[in-house]
Write an enzyme that holds these catalytic residues in place. Structure first.
Site, mmCIF file in Angstrom:
data_model
loop_
_atom_site.group_PDB
_atom_site.id
_atom_site.type_symbol
_atom_site.label_atom_id
_atom_site.label_comp_id
_atom_site.label_asym_id
_atom_site.label_seq_id
_atom_site.Cartn_x
_atom_site.Cartn_y
_atom_site.Cartn_z
ATOM 1 N N PHE A 1 1.059 -0.878 0.034
ATOM 2 C CA PHE A 1 0.030 -0.164 0.071
ATOM 3 C C PHE A 1 0.830 1.098 0.021
ATOM 4 C CE2 PHE A 1 -4.629 0.540 0.917
ATOM 5 C CZ PHE A 1 -5.347 -0.678 0.353
ATOM 6 N N GLN B 1 -7.886 14.447 3.518
ATOM 7 C CA GLN B 1 -7.198 13.614 2.476
ATOM 8 C C GLN B 1 -8.072 13.667 1.167
ATOM 9 O OE1 GLN B 1 -6.232 9.220 3.293
ATOM 10 N NE2 GLN B 1 -4.344 10.214 2.979
ATOM 11 N N HIS C 1 -8.079 11.337 -2.023
ATOM 12 C CA HIS C 1 -7.618 10.141 -2.560
ATOM 13 C C HIS C 1 -7.355 10.159 -4.023
ATOM 14 C CE1 HIS C 1 -7.254 5.810 -3.850
ATOM 15 N NE2 HIS C 1 -7.372 5.330 -2.263
ATOM 16 N N GLU D 1 -6.607 1.709 -3.215
ATOM 17 C CA GLU D 1 -5.230 1.595 -3.486
ATOM 18 C C GLU D 1 -4.813 0.351 -3.786
ATOM 19 O OE1 GLU D 1 -3.597 4.899 -1.159
ATOM 20 O OE2 GLU D 1 -1.846 3.585 -0.685
ATOM 21 N N HIS E 1 -11.650 12.067 0.710
ATOM 22 C CA HIS E 1 -11.529 10.676 1.157
ATOM 23 C C HIS E 1 -11.729 10.559 2.701
ATOM 24 C CE1 HIS E 1 -10.891 6.468 1.106
ATOM 25 N NE2 HIS E 1 -9.948 6.528 1.475
#
Ligand SMILES: Cc1cc2nc3c(=O)[nH]c(=O)nc-3n(C[C@H](O)[C@H](O)[C@H](O)COP(=O)(O)OP(=O)(O)OC[C@H]3O[C@@H](n4cnc5c(N)ncnc54)[C@H](O)[C@@H]3O)c2cc1C
Length: 571
Positions: free
Chosen positions: A120, A234, A236, A249, A349
């Site tokens: 990730f 955040q 994404h 992701e 996100h």
């Protein structure tokens, strides 16, 4: 009007809420009487949508270590995470993975039967433990099944918390609307844990469902609890165009790549060592730069995009590990990603900020805890690493549950909610909103809020845009006081819920934008074109926003630095 009383009240039935409730039951050996309140049916909590993975160190013999997980998390946070909290987090994380395993979680496996993990973004070891591409769905079912073992749990589904009740520095519970009947209820408890999730619906283009509206954070704020680091939202990198639905992701973790209009794998330029597995803030900025410099595709309604290409993963692996991504591509973009790339751009996100708590989830008030995305402990600082949220819900849900249980077991006072507080909420909702003639349409206010946030408070920000956003939000705040609810019924009045949620969102937007204006630096997800560098001298500190009638007042608190000295962040 009704009043009920429990020992421990958990508001929110996502991963954090369920994990906290289980811990209360374990700690008290089923003796404490636990209530779970959720505005949704319990299993419709947004956590069921978590897709790609849950981070923890499992294979030290293969080179991973908790120090490495801590370092990745702190570097990913742009050094704003509290390092003492991160150390607890990474140490506790593996235990949670194994606990879930024992409670029946169907983790994906390696060929030898051991738990599988995938790479990730921003993690220097493949440590995202997963279950296909539906990790949240299976985790929620595992926790729900475990919770059902305890008869001391009362579930209030479709109860909407309107306010938290605090008197003399102690929380005595909440006021809620029974959505099914339209009745107001006072729910008192010795310990109340807020686990109401994030605030993604501040934005129009977001990966979150319409239910994620920051209600708990807003209620805490109104009650006097400071909200920490709210400027850090955040984005994404791979929100599907045009819906914003998340493409996990995990796609890039399994080998998916990003391409611009010229067919270039542009991450080579921005993060040559990590490429598509750089942290999310860096990839989101890279995508927006590509688009701004004319190397994106023109999308509908200004949603210009780049491409997420699955080709390198191979059809067989996609069909084995990323089946939901295929369904999403086909249903929401009309594209089968095993045949053609999907259009993506950064989507709102996650909220790194939230209710200010200590390591055990305690807030500034006695009897009140917070956990999960609603809270900020803080382990994510200015930018969360992918797969670190679900595990934070488990780790800090457990710690909050344990602490709240201990408090309730030692407390002899059984609080109650004053009748007047319930009546006051009743009047606010049914005379103020439902009974009103004329007035403002909540849906229009929400739309204008989305337009403002999407435009001015996106991946890049500056003084001019933020000032304009704040002006607009203050106008919306004034209009929100004049909202009307057209539907006059008591039962299942979704118009009323929509108006309450909009009011919370407007309140939180003011906090986010105000804190963003005051932070004159770029750190993690908060990227200011007018202050492009990180400024540790003036801003290595958490913002704390407090409610006041005139808008938020902001104070700052130090960041805990234990072993990792802030450095320039390179990938
Ligand atoms: C599409 C998507 C995929 C993701 N994938 C991952 C991943 O793979 N790995 C990862 O680590 N993170 C992932 N995340 C992030 C992660 O899923 C969330 O941060 C986390 O699940 C939040 O859990 P929570 O328990 O804090 O809140 P939620 O699951 O959002 O639950 C909130 C609860 O609060 C209740 N509630 C809210 N307001 C009220 C109110 N007024 N009254 C009563 N109840 C209320 C709701 O009914 C709900 O039960 C993903 C996020 C999204 C959007």
């Amino acid at each position: 009007m009704e009043t009920v009383s429990h020992d421990v009240l958990v508001v929110g039935s996502g991963l954090a809420g369920l994990r906290a409730a289980i811990q209360v039951a374990i700690a008290s050996q089923g003796k404490l009487d636990i209530a779970i309140v959720s505005k949704l049916l319990l299993m419709r909590s947004h956590s069921v949508a978590a897709e790609g993975g849950t981070a923890a160190v499992l294979y030290t013999e293969e080179g991973d270590s908790t120090d490495l997980h801590a370092y990745d998390t702190i570097k990913g946070s742009d050094y704003l995470a509290d390092q003492n909290a991160v150390e607890t987090f990474v140490t506790e994380a593996p235990n949670e993975i194994l606990r879930l395993e024992h409670w029946g979680m169907p983790w994906s496996r390696r060929p030898d039967g051991r738990i599988a993990q995938r790479p990730f973004g921003g993690h220097s070891f493949p440590r995202a433990t997963y279950a296909g591409d539906r990790v949240g769905f299976y985790e929620m079912h595992t926790l729900y099944g475990t919770l059902m073992k305890y008869s001391s749990v009362h579930i209030y589904e479709e109860y909407y918390m309107t306010d938290i009740v605090v008197e003399g520095g102690t929380c005595s519970g909440i006021v809620a609307l029974n959505v099914k009947t339209g009745e107001m209820v006072g729910i008192s408890a010795k310990s109340t844990i807020i686990a109401t999730g994030g605030l993604g619906r501040l934005y129009g283009f977001t990966t979150y469902s319409h239910t994620v509206t920051g209600d708990g954070a807003a209620a805490c704020y109104r009650a006097g609890v400071p909200l920490k680091d709210m400027e850090f939202i955040q984005f994404h990198p791979t929100g599907l165009v045009p819906s914003g639905i998340l493409l996990s992701e995990a796609v890039r973790g399994e080998g998916g790549i990003l391409l611009n209009k010229n067919g270039e794998r542009f991450m080579q330029k921005y993060a040559p060592s990590k490429m598509e597995l750089a942290p999310r803030d860096i990839i989101s900025r890279s995508i927006v730069r590509e688009i701004q410099e004319g190397r994106g595709y023109e999308g509908p309604n200004g949603l210009d995009y780049v491409l997420l290409d699955f080709k390198e993963i191979g059809r067989q692996k996609v069909m084995e590990k990323l089946t939901m991504m295929v369904e999403i591509g086909k249903s929401f973009a009309g594209i089968d990603p095993t045949e053609a790339p999907l259009p993506v751009r950064p989507a709102a996100h996650y909220s790194m900020g939230g209710v200010h708590t200590d390591l055990n989830g305690r807030t500034v008030f006695k009897g009140l805890w917070a956990a999960g995305e609603a809270a900020s402990v803080s382990v994510h600082g200015a930018n969360r690493l992918g797969s670190n949220s679900t595990i934070a819900c488990l780790v800090f849900g457990r710690l909050a549950g344990q602490d709240a249980a201990t408090y309730a077991m030692n407390s002899t006072v059984r609080p109650s909610i004053p009748r007047e507080r319930i009546l006051e909420s009743e009047r606010k909702l049914f005379s103020g909103l439902v009974g009103k003639e004329g007035g403002e349409d909540p849906y229009l206010i929400k739309n204008e809020l989305h337009e403002t946030m999407d435009r001015f408070v996106y991946v890049f920000r500056d003084e001019k845009g933020l000032t304009e956003a704040l002006k607009k939000i203050r106008e919306l705040k004034g209009r929100a006081k004049e909202m009307r609810v057209q539907d006059r019924s008591r039962e299942f009045n979704s118009n009323l819920i929509g108006a309450l949620e909009t009011s919370n969102l407007v309140q939180l937007a003011e906090v986010v934008v105000n804190a963003a204006l005051l932070r004159k630096e770029s750190r993690g997800a908060h990227s200011r074109t007018d202050y492009p560098s990180r400024d540790d001298v003036n801003f290595l500190k958490h913002s704390l926003s407090y409610f006041s009638g005139d808008g938020p007042t902001v104070e700052y608190s130090p960041v805990s630095i234990t072993r990792w000295t802030p450095q320039e962040r390179r990938y």
